[in-house]
Design a protein around this motif. Structure first.
Motif, mmCIF file in Angstrom:
data_model
loop_
_atom_site.group_PDB
_atom_site.id
_atom_site.type_symbol
_atom_site.label_atom_id
_atom_site.label_comp_id
_atom_site.label_asym_id
_atom_site.label_seq_id
_atom_site.Cartn_x
_atom_site.Cartn_y
_atom_site.Cartn_z
ATOM 1 N N ILE A 1 -1.620 -64.372 -37.408
ATOM 2 C CA ILE A 1 -2.940 -63.748 -37.511
ATOM 3 C C ILE A 1 -3.887 -64.519 -38.428
ATOM 4 O O ILE A 1 -5.110 -64.483 -38.260
ATOM 5 C CB ILE A 1 -2.791 -62.274 -37.975
ATOM 6 C CG1 ILE A 1 -4.030 -61.479 -37.587
ATOM 7 C CG2 ILE A 1 -2.506 -62.168 -39.446
ATOM 8 C CD1 ILE A 1 -4.249 -61.372 -36.104
ATOM 9 N N LYS A 2 -3.337 -65.252 -39.420
ATOM 10 C CA LYS A 2 -4.199 -66.018 -40.323
ATOM 11 C C LYS A 2 -5.035 -67.048 -39.587
ATOM 12 O O LYS A 2 -6.142 -67.396 -40.025
ATOM 13 C CB LYS A 2 -3.351 -66.719 -41.396
ATOM 14 C CG LYS A 2 -2.908 -65.823 -42.540
ATOM 15 C CD LYS A 2 -2.229 -66.638 -43.618
ATOM 16 C CE LYS A 2 -1.859 -65.772 -44.810
ATOM 17 N NZ LYS A 2 -1.228 -66.574 -45.893
ATOM 18 N N GLN A 3 -4.506 -67.536 -38.474
ATOM 19 C CA GLN A 3 -5.222 -68.561 -37.713
ATOM 20 C C GLN A 3 -6.478 -68.007 -37.049
ATOM 21 O O GLN A 3 -7.309 -68.768 -36.546
ATOM 22 C CB GLN A 3 -4.300 -69.157 -36.644
ATOM 23 C CG GLN A 3 -2.992 -69.701 -37.178
ATOM 24 C CD GLN A 3 -3.202 -70.782 -38.226
ATOM 25 O OE1 GLN A 3 -4.068 -71.632 -38.102
ATOM 26 N NE2 GLN A 3 -2.388 -70.743 -39.273
ATOM 27 N N LEU A 4 -6.605 -66.688 -37.045
ATOM 28 C CA LEU A 4 -7.759 -66.050 -36.407
ATOM 29 C C LEU A 4 -8.684 -65.390 -37.421
ATOM 30 O O LEU A 4 -9.491 -64.536 -37.067
ATOM 31 C CB LEU A 4 -7.287 -64.998 -35.396
ATOM 32 C CG LEU A 4 -6.467 -65.524 -34.208
ATOM 33 C CD1 LEU A 4 -5.989 -64.359 -33.351
ATOM 34 C CD2 LEU A 4 -7.283 -66.502 -33.371
ATOM 35 N N SER A 5 -8.574 -65.790 -38.667
ATOM 36 C CA SER A 5 -9.366 -65.147 -39.723
ATOM 37 C C SER A 5 -10.874 -65.278 -39.473
ATOM 38 O O SER A 5 -11.638 -64.338 -39.724
ATOM 39 C CB SER A 5 -9.011 -65.722 -41.096
ATOM 40 O OG SER A 5 -9.215 -67.125 -41.130
ATOM 41 N N THR A 6 -11.299 -66.419 -38.965
ATOM 42 C CA THR A 6 -12.727 -66.607 -38.679
ATOM 43 C C THR A 6 -13.175 -65.665 -37.566
ATOM 44 O O THR A 6 -14.220 -65.012 -37.662
ATOM 45 C CB THR A 6 -13.018 -68.060 -38.263
ATOM 46 O OG1 THR A 6 -12.716 -68.924 -39.356
ATOM 47 C CG2 THR A 6 -14.490 -68.232 -37.882
ATOM 48 N N GLY A 7 -12.381 -65.576 -36.511
ATOM 49 C CA GLY A 7 -12.721 -64.689 -35.404
ATOM 50 C C GLY A 7 -12.740 -63.231 -35.811
ATOM 51 O O GLY A 7 -13.589 -62.455 -35.351
ATOM 52 N N ILE A 8 -11.801 -62.843 -36.677
ATOM 53 C CA ILE A 8 -11.764 -61.468 -37.173
ATOM 54 C C ILE A 8 -13.024 -61.161 -37.971
ATOM 55 O O ILE A 8 -13.669 -60.122 -37.785
ATOM 56 C CB ILE A 8 -10.506 -61.240 -38.035
ATOM 57 C CG1 ILE A 8 -9.246 -61.301 -37.168
ATOM 58 C CG2 ILE A 8 -10.581 -59.895 -38.771
ATOM 59 C CD1 ILE A 8 -7.950 -61.346 -37.952
ATOM 60 N N ARG A 9 -13.399 -62.090 -38.845
ATOM 61 C CA ARG A 9 -14.589 -61.880 -39.688
ATOM 62 C C ARG A 9 -15.861 -61.780 -38.847
ATOM 63 O O ARG A 9 -16.659 -60.858 -39.038
ATOM 64 C CB ARG A 9 -14.710 -63.038 -40.694
ATOM 65 C CG ARG A 9 -15.982 -62.984 -41.536
ATOM 66 C CD ARG A 9 -15.987 -64.073 -42.581
ATOM 67 N NE ARG A 9 -15.883 -65.408 -41.998
ATOM 68 C CZ ARG A 9 -16.928 -66.091 -41.517
ATOM 69 N NH1 ARG A 9 -18.155 -65.559 -41.547
ATOM 70 N NH2 ARG A 9 -16.770 -67.309 -41.028
ATOM 71 N N ILE A 10 -16.027 -62.707 -37.919
ATOM 72 C CA ILE A 10 -17.247 -62.704 -37.103
ATOM 73 C C ILE A 10 -17.285 -61.492 -36.184
ATOM 74 O O ILE A 10 -18.346 -60.877 -35.982
ATOM 75 C CB ILE A 10 -17.357 -64.006 -36.285
ATOM 76 C CG1 ILE A 10 -17.410 -65.228 -37.209
ATOM 77 C CG2 ILE A 10 -18.601 -63.972 -35.399
ATOM 78 C CD1 ILE A 10 -18.577 -65.240 -38.173
ATOM 79 N N SER A 11 -16.137 -61.115 -35.621
ATOM 80 C CA SER A 11 -16.081 -59.927 -34.754
ATOM 81 C C SER A 11 -16.488 -58.682 -35.528
ATOM 82 O O SER A 11 -17.241 -57.834 -35.016
ATOM 83 C CB SER A 11 -14.669 -59.748 -34.194
ATOM 84 O OG SER A 11 -14.317 -60.791 -33.325
ATOM 85 N N ARG A 12 -16.003 -58.570 -36.745
ATOM 86 C CA ARG A 12 -16.361 -57.415 -37.583
ATOM 87 C C ARG A 12 -17.857 -57.379 -37.840
ATOM 88 O O ARG A 12 -18.493 -56.326 -37.728
ATOM 89 C CB ARG A 12 -15.620 -57.480 -38.921
ATOM 90 C CG ARG A 12 -14.154 -57.108 -38.861
ATOM 91 C CD ARG A 12 -13.592 -56.985 -40.270
ATOM 92 N NE ARG A 12 -14.250 -55.910 -40.997
ATOM 93 C CZ ARG A 12 -14.239 -55.788 -42.326
ATOM 94 N NH1 ARG A 12 -13.618 -56.699 -43.072
ATOM 95 N NH2 ARG A 12 -14.839 -54.775 -42.911
ATOM 96 N N GLU A 13 -18.431 -58.528 -38.175
ATOM 97 C CA GLU A 13 -19.856 -58.570 -38.483
ATOM 98 C C GLU A 13 -20.702 -58.182 -37.269
ATOM 99 O O GLU A 13 -21.708 -57.482 -37.393
ATOM 100 C CB GLU A 13 -20.235 -59.962 -38.986
ATOM 101 C CG GLU A 13 -19.655 -60.278 -40.363
ATOM 102 C CD GLU A 13 -19.974 -61.682 -40.845
ATOM 103 O OE1 GLU A 13 -20.640 -62.428 -40.100
ATOM 104 O OE2 GLU A 13 -19.554 -62.023 -41.969
ATOM 105 N N ILE A 14 -20.271 -58.622 -36.089
ATOM 106 C CA ILE A 14 -21.009 -58.279 -34.868
ATOM 107 C C ILE A 14 -20.905 -56.785 -34.582
ATOM 108 O O ILE A 14 -21.916 -56.114 -34.300
ATOM 109 C CB ILE A 14 -20.481 -59.087 -33.667
ATOM 110 C CG1 ILE A 14 -20.851 -60.566 -33.832
ATOM 111 C CG2 ILE A 14 -21.065 -58.546 -32.357
ATOM 112 C CD1 ILE A 14 -20.263 -61.465 -32.748
ATOM 113 N N LEU A 15 -19.705 -56.239 -34.666
ATOM 114 C CA LEU A 15 -19.508 -54.818 -34.383
ATOM 115 C C LEU A 15 -20.162 -53.925 -35.439
ATOM 116 O O LEU A 15 -20.524 -52.780 -35.152
ATOM 117 C CB LEU A 15 -18.016 -54.499 -34.279
ATOM 118 C CG LEU A 15 -17.288 -55.099 -33.071
ATOM 119 C CD1 LEU A 15 -15.812 -54.723 -33.089
ATOM 120 C CD2 LEU A 15 -17.924 -54.651 -31.764
ATOM 121 N N GLN A 16 -20.317 -54.451 -36.647
ATOM 122 C CA GLN A 16 -20.990 -53.705 -37.701
ATOM 123 C C GLN A 16 -22.513 -53.772 -37.572
ATOM 124 O O GLN A 16 -23.237 -53.090 -38.291
ATOM 125 C CB GLN A 16 -20.579 -54.237 -39.086
ATOM 126 C CG GLN A 16 -19.148 -53.886 -39.479
ATOM 127 C CD GLN A 16 -18.684 -54.649 -40.713
ATOM 128 O OE1 GLN A 16 -19.282 -55.660 -41.104
ATOM 129 N NE2 GLN A 16 -17.601 -54.178 -41.324
#
Length: 223
Positions: free
Chosen positions: A70-85
């Motif tokens: 999951i660490k390899q997707l930290s950027t995607g997790i962060r950006i996805s959260r910002e978009i959904l927020q």
């Protein structure tokens, strides 16, 4: 699944699988946009996505395993959260457009047996190149993936038009990188659909997916 063990396949729920797939898809289009606008893309973020093209998980595996954790997707997790927020980002419109295009193409590809066969044969050939060169991110391997994308996915509709600065997009190396990452994005789109995701999922389950993304981000910080 506990917050500290998101990749434990015995505890990963369908909703969590979709959150991971969304993070991967978002990371792919974020890197595509970064190349188009700035000519740059994080090497490690790109590596995890490109390697995922060659990984075929069993039904019991967490999608995170496709990306090496999951660490390899930290950027995607962060950006996805910002978009959904609903946070304001200059690239949000482009990221959503690229993601929607990949989801639509993947859905059509799933119904196109001939194109899937052509894509599968091409990837089998490229997999041999990967083993020969010893790396999924070797320039020759990435060039082969980009060429295959051009021969297959680029011929499907809707054709994804990447917009950015001509000084970056006119460089053949960047064109290859963009196509390779779009292929990785298509891989993530497949994981999204195969785990129950659809075009309306983000609209109907936005808060629930956002919660899962927050748990994934917490699990990274706890490791």
């Amino acid at each position: 699944m506990t917050a500290s063990s998101p990749s434990n396949s015995t505890q990963v729920t369908p909703l969590q699988r979709r959150a991971i797939a969304l993070a991967a898809l978002t990371q792919a289009v974020y890197l595509v946009d970064s190349i188009a606008r700035k000519g740059l893309a994080d090497a490690e973020d790109s590596r995890a996505l490109i390697e995922s093209i060659f990984n075929d998980p069993s039904a019991n595996d967490s999608p995170a395993e496709v990306y090496g954790g999951i660490k390899q997707l930290s950027t995607g997790i962060r950006i996805s959260r910002e978009i959904l927020q609903g946070k304001s980002m200059p690239q949000t419109k482009a990221l959503m457009s690229y993601s929607a295009g990949l989801l639509t193409i993947e859905q059509r590809l799933n119904k196109d047996h001939k194109m899937r066969s052509k894509l599968g044969e091409g990837m089998a050939r490229i997999d041999k190149q990967k083993h020969y060169f010893g790396s999924a991110v070797h320039p020759s391997v990435c060039a082969a993936i980009a060429d295959l994308y051009g021969e297959t996915i680029s011929t499907m509709k809707p054709r994804i038009i990447v917009r950015g600065k001509s000084e970056h997009l006119s460089q053949s190396e960047n064109t290859r990188r963009v196509r390779t990452l779009l292929m990785a994005g298509l891989r993530a789109a497949h994981l999204w659909r195969s785990n129950g995701g659809g075009h309306l999922t983000l609209l109907l389950r936005r808060k629930a997916i956002l919660r899962e993304l927050e748990l994934l981000q917490k699990s990274i910080s706890l490791d």
